[in-house]
Enzyme design. Sequence first.
Site, short mmCIF file in Angstrom:
data_model
loop_
_atom_site.label_atom_id
_atom_site.label_comp_id
_atom_site.label_asym_id
_atom_site.label_seq_id
_atom_site.Cartn_x
_atom_site.Cartn_y
_atom_site.Cartn_z
N THR A 182 -11.53 -10.00 1.92
CA THR A 182 -10.59 -9.92 0.59
C THR A 182 -10.77 -10.89 -0.47
O THR A 182 -11.51 -12.00 -0.24
CB THR A 182 -9.38 -9.14 1.02
OG1 THR A 182 -8.96 -8.80 1.77
CG2 THR A 182 -8.78 -9.21 -0.34
N ARG A 210 -4.64 4.14 6.50
CA ARG A 210 -4.07 2.68 6.26
C ARG A 210 -3.74 1.73 5.30
O ARG A 210 -5.28 1.36 4.62
CB ARG A 210 -4.80 1.72 7.65
CG ARG A 210 -4.02 -0.02 8.09
CD ARG A 210 -4.66 -0.80 7.29
NE ARG A 210 -4.30 -2.40 7.65
CZ ARG A 210 -4.54 -3.55 6.23
NH1 ARG A 210 -5.75 -3.27 5.72
NH2 ARG A 210 -3.78 -4.60 6.80
N GLY A 212 -3.72 -2.54 3.36
CA GLY A 212 -3.05 -3.45 3.53
C GLY A 212 -1.75 -3.96 2.84
O GLY A 212 -1.14 -3.28 2.07
N ASP A 213 -1.60 -6.03 2.81
CA ASP A 213 -1.06 -6.05 2.02
C ASP A 213 -1.29 -6.45 0.57
O ASP A 213 -1.04 -6.55 -0.79
CB ASP A 213 -0.77 -7.88 2.76
CG ASP A 213 -2.00 -8.72 2.44
OD1 ASP A 213 -3.07 -8.05 3.10
OD2 ASP A 213 -2.11 -9.77 2.09
N THR A 233 -5.03 -13.19 1.57
CA THR A 233 -6.11 -13.09 2.00
C THR A 233 -5.70 -13.38 3.86
O THR A 233 -5.22 -14.29 4.19
CB THR A 233 -7.05 -13.26 2.07
OG1 THR A 233 -7.91 -12.96 2.27
CG2 THR A 233 -7.53 -14.42 2.17
N GLY A 234 -5.92 -12.40 4.58
CA GLY A 234 -5.30 -12.12 6.06
C GLY A 234 -5.66 -10.99 6.50
O GLY A 234 -5.25 -10.02 5.97
N GLY A 236 -3.16 -8.43 7.76
CA GLY A 236 -2.39 -7.68 6.25
C GLY A 236 -1.29 -7.27 6.66
O GLY A 236 0.12 -7.60 5.98
N1 ASP Z 1 -5.30 -8.80 4.13
C1 ASP Z 1 -6.22 -7.85 3.55
C2 ASP Z 1 -6.09 -6.79 4.47
O1 ASP Z 1 -5.32 -6.58 5.40
C3 ASP Z 1 -7.02 -8.15 4.31
C4 ASP Z 1 -8.34 -9.35 4.21
O2 ASP Z 1 -7.91 -10.12 3.59
O3 ASP Z 1 -9.83 -9.09 4.48
O4 ASP Z 1 -6.61 -4.92 4.16
#
Ligand code: ASP
Length: 318
Positions: A182, A210, A212-213, A233-234, A236
């Site tokens: 991300t 789905r 994410g955050d 980022t992480g 989610g």
């Molecule tokens: N946070 C993002 C998600 O869960 C993924 C990412 O940060 O790479 O969609």
Amino acid sequence: MQKISLAIHGGAGTILKEDMTPELERAYLQGLEDALAAGYVILEAGGSSTSAVKAVVVSLEDNVLFNAGRGSVFTKEGVQEMDAAIMAGKDLTAGAVAGVRNVRNPVELAMEVMCNSNHVFLSGKGANDFALKQGIKLEPDEFFFSQFRFDQWKQMQGSDDYSLDHTQQQTEELIKDKKFGTVGAVACDCNGNIAAATSTGGMTNKKYGRIGDSPLIGAGTYANNKTCAISCTGHGEPFIRSVAAYDVSCLMEYKGMTLIEAMNEVVNIKLPKMDGEGGMIGVDAAGNVALLFNSTGMYRGARSSDGTNFTRIYKDQI
Ligand code: ASP
């Protein structure tokens, strides 16, 4: 004098030097450099923090190495569905889109929602219809294709698993080899206005729509001049459950913490308790920046009028 500052990320996760070739490392660092330059030139010219974060994210979305825009991961159905958000700390205006397809720069569509609609969050076909109506640039499926991400998806296509960006396998391997691609940016402009933007293709082999955050205001993206601008980022799901970006703002507003103290509390204390691997970048209205992560690496960079200027990948590079 007001400090202008910019911080960016291209995803966090298990990013180890031994897994990287020198060429790939150079390419990632160059991508971060280009994105920093695209945003900083706007801040230097007296432009707004929202324009700067948008320009950074457009640059990273156009770079096939990062999991956003071109180069996004594939869903279970073998297509790319992208999410993005942008927020202005000056007046708490925000725009977000989820599950959009064929939009070249999802962050531009999020900005369009923020500036030219009565809404904050649009999804799926409706968001695509809005993009068409507003003349947002669309591209055919081939534009978003990358062999690397296609091969990842092929490995998982037959299964019900989903994985985080570059991850090759799910289950135990996923735990060992997590990378999140991300992208995001936070900025403070010459008027002390701050902003945040985040964009992602989400997770490989994701299904059921789905999300994410990243596009969720308060979870992966948040900005408020009174406190901070944050892009996460992480993984989610824990970031959503902990309302991570807004929690940093709350810790600053209600507990009087500094930006770095509040980010440390969320990234290194609260999120790990929920298996929330990842990181975030933040800026406050004084132009202080912080880039924190609890994983082994995070593609990141920062530039500021106080002379700060770096791009980094691994943990040991503080
Ligand atoms: N946070 C993002 C998600 O869960 C993924 C990412 O940060 O790479 O969609």
